[in-house]
Design a protein around this motif. Structure first.
Motif, PDB file in Angstrom:
ATOM      1  N   SER A 145       0.839  -1.204   0.000  1.00 12.82           N
ATOM      2  CA  SER A 145       0.000   0.000   0.000  1.00 12.82           C
ATOM      3  C   SER A 145       0.871   1.250   0.000  1.00 12.82           C
ATOM      4  CB  SER A 145      -0.912   0.012   1.230  1.00 12.82           C
ATOM      5  OG  SER A 145      -1.820  -1.074   1.206  1.00 12.82           O
ATOM      6  N   VAL A 146       0.309   2.330  -0.563  1.00 10.72           N
ATOM      7  CA  VAL A 146       1.001   3.620  -0.569  1.00 10.72           C
ATOM      8  C   VAL A 146       0.002   4.711  -0.212  1.00 10.72           C
ATOM      9  CG1 VAL A 146       2.765   2.957  -2.253  1.00 10.72           C
ATOM     10  CG2 VAL A 146       0.595   3.923  -3.053  1.00 10.72           C
ATOM     11  N   GLY A 147       0.514   5.800   0.366  1.00 13.41           N
ATOM     12  CA  GLY A 147      -0.361   6.910   0.704  1.00 13.41           C
ATOM     13  C   GLY A 147       0.363   8.227   0.596  1.00 13.41           C
ATOM     14  N   TRP A 148      -0.402   9.303   0.314  1.00 16.53           N
ATOM     15  CA  TRP A 148       0.192  10.631   0.358  1.00 16.53           C
ATOM     16  C   TRP A 148      -0.710  11.566   1.143  1.00 16.53           C
ATOM     17  CZ3 TRP A 148      -2.636  14.689  -1.359  1.00 16.53           C
ATOM     18  CH2 TRP A 148      -3.476  14.541  -2.473  1.00 16.53           C
ATOM     19  N   TYR A 149      -0.079  12.556   1.731  1.00 19.67           N
ATOM     20  CA  TYR A 149      -0.808  13.577   2.478  1.00 19.67           C
ATOM     21  C   TYR A 149      -0.106  14.904   2.269  1.00 19.67           C
ATOM     22  CZ  TYR A 149      -2.497  16.473   6.287  1.00 19.67           C
ATOM     23  OH  TYR A 149      -3.025  17.515   7.002  1.00 19.67           O
ATOM     24  N   GLU A 150      -0.878  15.981   2.085  1.00 26.80           N
ATOM     25  CA  GLU A 150      -0.279  17.297   1.958  1.00 26.80           C
ATOM     26  C   GLU A 150      -0.984  18.278   2.878  1.00 26.80           C
ATOM     27  OE1 GLU A 150      -0.542  19.234  -1.836  1.00 26.80           O
ATOM     28  OE2 GLU A 150      -2.728  19.311  -1.793  1.00 26.80           O
ATOM     29  N   ALA A 151      -0.215  19.250   3.359  1.00 26.52           N
ATOM     30  CA  ALA A 151      -0.766  20.295   4.212  1.00 26.52           C
ATOM     31  C   ALA A 151      -0.015  21.594   3.967  1.00 26.52           C
ATOM     32  CB  ALA A 151      -0.653  19.907   5.684  1.00 26.52           C
ATOM     33  N   GLY A 152      -0.774  22.656   3.764  1.00 25.27           N
ATOM     34  CA  GLY A 152      -0.187  23.980   3.622  1.00 25.27           C
ATOM     35  C   GLY A 152      -0.967  24.978   4.464  1.00 25.27           C
ATOM     36  N   TRP A 153      -0.267  25.912   5.079  1.00 28.11           N
ATOM     37  CA  TRP A 153      -0.899  26.938   5.914  1.00 28.11           C
ATOM     38  C   TRP A 153      -0.477  28.319   5.446  1.00 28.11           C
ATOM     39  CZ3 TRP A 153       0.961  24.728  11.294  1.00 28.11           C
ATOM     40  CH2 TRP A 153       0.232  23.568  11.614  1.00 28.11           C
ATOM     41  N   GLY A 154      -1.425  29.247   5.403  1.00 25.75           N
ATOM     42  CA  GLY A 154      -1.044  30.627   5.149  1.00 25.75           C
ATOM     43  C   GLY A 154      -1.978  31.359   4.207  1.00 25.75           C
ATOM     44  N   PRO A 155      -1.851  32.672   4.129  1.00 27.25           N
ATOM     45  CA  PRO A 155      -2.730  33.475   3.279  1.00 27.25           C
ATOM     46  C   PRO A 155      -2.512  33.259   1.793  1.00 27.25           C
ATOM     47  CG  PRO A 155      -1.016  34.842   4.287  1.00 27.25           C
ATOM     48  CD  PRO A 155      -0.926  33.507   4.932  1.00 27.25           C
ATOM     49  N   MET A 156      -1.362  32.662   1.429  1.00 23.19           N
ATOM     50  CA  MET A 156      -1.052  32.446   0.016  1.00 23.19           C
ATOM     51  C   MET A 156      -1.517  31.080  -0.493  1.00 23.19           C
ATOM     52  SD  MET A 156       1.295  31.225   2.129  1.00 23.19           S
ATOM     53  CE  MET A 156       2.193  32.705   2.597  1.00 23.19           C
ATOM     54  N   VAL A 157      -2.021  30.230   0.395  1.00 20.61           N
ATOM     55  CA  VAL A 157      -2.347  28.852   0.031  1.00 20.61           C
ATOM     56  C   VAL A 157      -3.614  28.782  -0.820  1.00 20.61           C
ATOM     57  CG1 VAL A 157      -3.041  26.598   0.976  1.00 20.61           C
ATOM     58  CG2 VAL A 157      -1.163  27.882   2.038  1.00 20.61           C
ATOM     59  N   SER A 158      -3.589  28.007  -1.877  1.00 25.30           N
ATOM     60  CA  SER A 158      -4.778  27.768  -2.692  1.00 25.30           C
ATOM     61  C   SER A 158      -5.713  26.807  -1.973  1.00 25.30           C
ATOM     62  CB  SER A 158      -4.368  27.165  -4.041  1.00 25.30           C
ATOM     63  OG  SER A 158      -5.510  26.673  -4.723  1.00 25.30           O
ATOM     64  N   GLU A 159      -7.004  27.088  -2.056  1.00 25.25           N
ATOM     65  CA  GLU A 159      -7.973  26.158  -1.467  1.00 25.25           C
ATOM     66  C   GLU A 159      -8.846  25.499  -2.549  1.00 25.25           C
ATOM     67  OE1 GLU A 159     -11.605  29.180  -0.266  1.00 25.25           O
ATOM     68  OE2 GLU A 159     -10.520  28.172   1.324  1.00 25.25           O
ATOM     69  N   THR A 160      -8.327  25.498  -3.788  1.00 27.56           N
ATOM     70  CA  THR A 160      -9.069  24.863  -4.879  1.00 27.56           C
ATOM     71  C   THR A 160      -9.334  23.387  -4.592  1.00 27.56           C
ATOM     72  OG1 THR A 160      -8.076  26.381  -6.481  1.00 27.56           O
ATOM     73  CG2 THR A 160      -9.045  24.354  -7.355  1.00 27.56           C
ATOM     74  N   ALA A 161      -8.356  22.725  -3.988  1.00 25.31           N
ATOM     75  CA  ALA A 161      -8.523  21.307  -3.640  1.00 25.31           C
ATOM     76  C   ALA A 161      -7.903  21.074  -2.265  1.00 25.31           C
ATOM     77  CB  ALA A 161      -7.860  20.412  -4.688  1.00 25.31           C
TER      78      ALA A 161
END
Length: 361
Positions: free
Chosen positions: A228-244
């Protein structure tokens, strides 16, 4: 409340987002009695007013411990204080609830666990998704997909104002993929029921407002023993896109299961604590094909709109803490899982710094 059983006297330490949420739960549950609210700033006054204004207020944790002599302590402060506060509470004879992550180092987390074990005290770590019926169903459905699994999750937060202040303060001690990632690493381990073997991660520092050694965007990849494989991403801040910003799905040989939170996953909600635990519905897809190699089964929607809100989840979490104390629940696996998920998250941090794949023993 159980007849002839006194309430658990609890000291609430940290009165920000999660501290306030847990305090509200204690305030509503008659089996708990709040003996004090602790914070370095004005958040305790704001919280106290919200709860009726009757609780003792303290600026200093250690003074509050001496003054109130609680049965239990709830710690929702910044991660670099978790270890010293938790160990002190345990050594003073208290049970401890501590928000994730358990500590700001793996070694520190293990020291907290060792203290709880040595003193016979209950230690519950704030993995709130473990108490969420929709996430429990999400994990259960993943077990029907065969192996190996592919797990895709993220939680990017486009933050401003007080939330950006919170994120900047958090990044003084941890990266986003450690602070938030432990939740989803824990979920992946529950889905695969397999041992992680290696991690690789990348990160980017998108602002001068955070410490030089840290990054406010990260993406991690985990490989498991069963393939099995998995990915996770996290970004914080006023510049971060929230499209997905809200992707939670898993697929295997038999099909896929996805969380589809059309409302909570909508624009402008990426930094909403309430939205982070919403699922709303699961989309279950079967990979079975008929003789014409067309899908043999229609997709199934599992409606989850009756799920508990954030306050309801915090109450479930604290009811579990209460049962652990009252019923002497064995928390060995719970504590081991908390340390292991943190170990994996910090291995991802190491990978970001070194640019190398990190193997897990």
């Amino acid at each position: 409340m159980t007849q002839n059983t006194k309430p658990v006297r609890i000291l609430v330490v940290g009165c920000g987002n999660m501290g306030s949420s847990h305090a509200l739960a204690y305030h509503q549950l008659t089996d708990f009695e709040i003996v004090g609210l602790v914070s370095g700033g004005k958040s305790k006054q704001v919280l106290n007013e919200k709860l009726g204004g009757s609780y003792a207020l303290f600026d200093d944790y250690f003074e509050a411990m001496e003054a109130t002599k609680p049965d239990a302590v709830s710690i929702s402060t910044y991660p670099d204080t978790h270890e010293p506060y938790a160990v002190h509470a345990i050594e003073q004879g208290c049970h401890v609830f501590v928000e994730k992550p358990l500590a700001d180092t793996v070694e520190g987390a293990q020291r907290v666990v060792d203290a709880a074990t040595a003193h016979g005290k209950k230690l519950v770590v704030g993995y709130i998704l473990r108490h969420h019926p929709s996430w429990e169903r999400f994990i259960a459905e993943s077990h029907k997909l065969g192996k190996p699994l592919v797990m895709r999750m993220n939680l990017n937060q486009q933050s401003e104002g007080s939330m950006w202040t919170l994120h900047r303060n958090l990044m003084k001690s941890l990266s986003p993929i450690v602070d938030c990632g432990v939740h989803y690493i824990d979920v992946m381990c529950q889905m695969t029921r397999s041992k992680p073997t290696q991690v690789y991660a990348i990160g980017a520092r998108l602002t001068e407002e955070i410490p030089a050694g840290n990054y406010n965007y990260g993406n991690l990849q985990i490989r498991f023993e069963d393939g099995s494989v998995g990915w996770y991403e996290a970004g914080w801040g006023p510049m971060v896109s929230e499209t997905a910003f809200f992707i939670k799905d898993v697929f295997g040989p038999q099909g896929s299961v996805s969380i589809v939170a059309k409302d909570a996953g909508g624009s402008g909600k990426s930094d909403s604590i309430e939205a982070h635990t919403k699922t709303e519905s699961l989309l279950v897809h079967s990979g079975d094909l008929n003789s014409e190699e067309k899908f043999a089964k229609d997709d199934q929607w599992i409606d989850l709109t009756d799920e508990p809100d954030h306050n309801g989840l915090c109450k479930r979490e604290q009811e579990y803490f209460l049962r652990a104390i009252r019923e002497d629940i064995d928390l060995s696996d719970h504590m081991t899982d908390a340390v292991n998920s943190l170990r994996i998250a910090f291995a991802c941090d190491e990978s970001v710094r070194t640019g190398q794949v990190v193997k897990l023993g």
